[in-house]
Motif scaffolding. Sequence first.
Motif, short mmCIF file in Angstrom:
data_model
loop_
_atom_site.label_atom_id
_atom_site.label_comp_id
_atom_site.label_asym_id
_atom_site.label_seq_id
_atom_site.Cartn_x
_atom_site.Cartn_y
_atom_site.Cartn_z
N ARG A 31 -9.50 10.57 3.64
CA ARG A 31 -8.52 10.89 4.52
C ARG A 31 -7.05 10.34 4.10
O ARG A 31 -7.19 9.61 3.17
CB ARG A 31 -8.74 10.46 5.88
N ALA A 32 -6.12 11.05 4.45
CA ALA A 32 -4.73 10.83 3.92
C ALA A 32 -4.48 9.35 4.13
O ALA A 32 -5.14 8.65 5.47
CB ALA A 32 -3.67 11.62 4.82
N GLY A 33 -4.00 8.61 3.31
CA GLY A 33 -3.76 7.08 3.34
C GLY A 33 -4.96 6.32 2.62
O GLY A 33 -4.50 5.04 2.52
N GLY A 34 -5.91 6.98 2.24
CA GLY A 34 -6.85 6.42 1.54
C GLY A 34 -7.00 6.76 0.16
O GLY A 34 -8.09 6.17 -0.66
N PHE A 35 -6.23 7.71 -0.48
CA PHE A 35 -6.30 8.24 -1.92
C PHE A 35 -5.47 7.17 -3.03
O PHE A 35 -6.13 6.96 -3.89
CB PHE A 35 -5.93 9.42 -1.91
N GLY A 36 -4.55 6.61 -2.57
CA GLY A 36 -3.76 5.86 -3.37
C GLY A 36 -3.85 4.23 -3.06
O GLY A 36 -4.69 3.90 -2.42
N LEU A 37 -3.06 3.60 -3.77
CA LEU A 37 -3.11 2.07 -3.60
C LEU A 37 -2.99 1.91 -2.25
O LEU A 37 -3.13 0.91 -1.48
CB LEU A 37 -1.88 1.37 -4.41
N ALA A 38 -1.95 2.69 -1.45
CA ALA A 38 -1.64 2.64 -0.17
C ALA A 38 -1.05 3.79 0.39
O ALA A 38 -0.72 4.79 -0.04
CB ALA A 38 -0.43 1.43 0.21
N GLY A 39 -1.16 3.84 1.81
CA GLY A 39 -0.59 5.15 2.46
C GLY A 39 0.38 4.73 3.62
O GLY A 39 -0.12 3.76 4.44
N ALA A 40 1.47 5.46 3.70
CA ALA A 40 2.70 5.01 4.70
C ALA A 40 2.43 6.14 5.91
O ALA A 40 2.68 7.25 5.62
CB ALA A 40 3.80 4.77 4.20
N PHE A 41 2.28 5.55 7.13
CA PHE A 41 2.66 6.48 8.16
C PHE A 41 3.61 6.41 9.24
O PHE A 41 4.01 5.20 9.36
CB PHE A 41 1.08 6.33 9.13
N SER A 42 4.04 7.15 10.06
CA SER A 42 5.17 7.11 11.02
C SER A 42 4.31 7.62 12.13
O SER A 42 3.51 8.54 12.33
CB SER A 42 6.24 8.21 10.52
N PHE A 43 4.68 6.87 13.34
CA PHE A 43 4.11 7.36 14.82
C PHE A 43 5.29 7.75 15.55
O PHE A 43 5.50 7.79 17.02
CB PHE A 43 3.41 5.93 15.27
N TYR A 44 6.39 8.39 14.67
CA TYR A 44 7.57 8.85 15.67
C TYR A 44 6.98 9.87 16.58
O TYR A 44 6.01 10.35 16.78
CB TYR A 44 8.24 9.73 14.65
N ASP A 64 9.40 4.55 18.20
CA ASP A 64 9.27 4.25 16.84
C ASP A 64 7.95 3.40 16.62
O ASP A 64 7.75 2.48 17.47
CB ASP A 64 10.34 3.71 16.18
N GLY A 65 7.57 3.61 15.26
CA GLY A 65 6.29 2.60 15.01
C GLY A 65 5.89 3.44 13.73
O GLY A 65 6.03 4.62 13.24
N GLY A 66 5.09 2.48 13.12
CA GLY A 66 4.59 2.96 11.77
C GLY A 66 3.30 2.07 11.17
O GLY A 66 3.04 1.19 11.77
N ALA A 67 2.78 2.32 10.00
CA ALA A 67 1.62 1.67 9.93
C ALA A 67 1.88 1.80 8.21
O ALA A 67 1.78 2.87 7.73
CB ALA A 67 0.40 1.77 10.27
N ILE A 68 0.97 0.87 7.49
CA ILE A 68 0.51 0.75 6.06
C ILE A 68 -0.93 0.85 5.93
O ILE A 68 -1.70 -0.10 6.56
CB ILE A 68 1.20 -0.21 5.04
N CYS A 69 -1.61 1.92 5.23
CA CYS A 69 -3.18 1.61 5.08
C CYS A 69 -3.50 1.50 3.64
O CYS A 69 -2.86 1.79 2.89
CB CYS A 69 -3.78 3.07 5.69
N THR A 70 -4.73 0.70 3.63
CA THR A 70 -4.93 0.28 2.05
C THR A 70 -6.50 -0.32 2.01
O THR A 70 -6.71 -0.92 3.27
CB THR A 70 -3.82 -0.86 1.38
N ASN A 71 -6.73 -0.22 0.91
CA ASN A 71 -8.28 -0.77 0.58
C ASN A 71 -8.03 -2.04 -0.27
O ASN A 71 -8.96 -2.80 -0.51
CB ASN A 71 -9.37 0.15 -0.27
N ASP A 72 -6.62 -2.34 -0.68
CA ASP A 72 -6.44 -3.52 -1.35
C ASP A 72 -6.04 -4.93 -0.67
O ASP A 72 -4.89 -4.87 0.14
CB ASP A 72 -5.07 -3.05 -2.52
N ALA A 73 -6.91 -5.73 -0.60
CA ALA A 73 -6.66 -7.02 0.49
C ALA A 73 -5.30 -7.54 -0.07
O ALA A 73 -4.77 -8.23 0.79
CB ALA A 73 -7.96 -7.86 0.01
N THR A 74 -5.24 -7.80 -1.39
CA THR A 74 -3.78 -8.42 -1.82
C THR A 74 -2.56 -7.76 -1.18
O THR A 74 -1.61 -8.39 -0.85
CB THR A 74 -3.66 -8.59 -3.38
#
Length: 370
Positions: A170-183, A193-203
């Motif tokens: 899914r979108a947000g899982g392809f790269g190092l991170a994915g940035a979402f808006s909840f406008y 307003d709201g947003g989120a960062i998704c990632t598989n990288d713990a660091t």
Amino acid sequence: MMEVLSYDVARVNLRFRDALHRAARSVIDGSTFILGQELEAFEAAFARYCGVEHCIGVGNGLDALMLALHAAGVRAGDEVLVPAFTFIATWNAVSLLGARPVPVEVDGSGLMDPAHLARAVTMRSRAIVPVHLYGRLADMEAIKAVAREHGLAVVEDAAQAHGASRNGCRAGGFGLAGAFSFYPTKNLGALGDGGAICTNDATLAASCRMLRNYGSQVKYRHDTVGWNSRLDDLQASLLSVKLADLEAANDRRRTVARCYHAGLSGLSGLDCPDTGGHDMVWHHFVVRCSDRAQFQEALVREGVHTAIHYPLAPFDQLSYAGQYDRTRYPVAAELARTVLSLPMADYLLDEEVSYVSSTVARVWNALHGF
């Protein structure tokens, strides 16, 4: 005559009204508004939905991009490759970090064109920000191949692509991170307003959690210079209510898109988006036409309201005036001149979809003497 708005936030929220009120009352009664259990619950749920290990709730989509890019190592003087056609936030996130947005020409769908990407890489390049514009996934396989070759981080701008997927990712899982808006107008929209960062990288996740909270992991101890950008518990609780319905809502958008495509794809001179290729979530249904202003005015007279996403490419905005040679990005410039968004939402009734489709066809044919 029927009246169909381009988008109606009130109708989006109406069916959730009671559940939203209950969620809000619970947060108000609990009196924990920042970095509380409601945020933790939403972060865990959205991470599961996106198929990633970590989700970090932040204040908005712009902050999500900025924090993710900063955590990925982008600093002042770096270059970040961005689409030549997108909402301004993609470019602003780069500029606000002191880095330089480097435009990459787009294809006819407005997505970063991998054929132009490698040629835009320089010794200063640090990251690539592909945008999943209108809910359609960029060619992440080709983009990631360029990134690997040149050692660049990939941060997806997934602000318009909640739930879009390809080959199980899914979108947000392809790269190092994915940035979402909840406008509020997004496929998954907050009541603010709201947003989120998704990632598989713990660091990277740990870095983003610090950066959103003044650079702090422990209260009054600040390990780095950070932002104040936290998705509050009230918005998180409301988003949790809506997240449970997101798959059904996206499915309905696909149905609307198929109906539009069936009714409009044969119109001579009106460029209608294709419906295949991958699991698109149709944040917008965008047609292209050379006489947009006249067409838009004629549709309004028939009760069909439209929008333009977007009337200017970033390089034509005053904030970037004179910094780029626009003749190098003819597709982006043409999109800005011709794109027109038809009403698109999961709440649209079959009769409304049919009315929009038939009215668009009738008005188009009347304008062009068909």
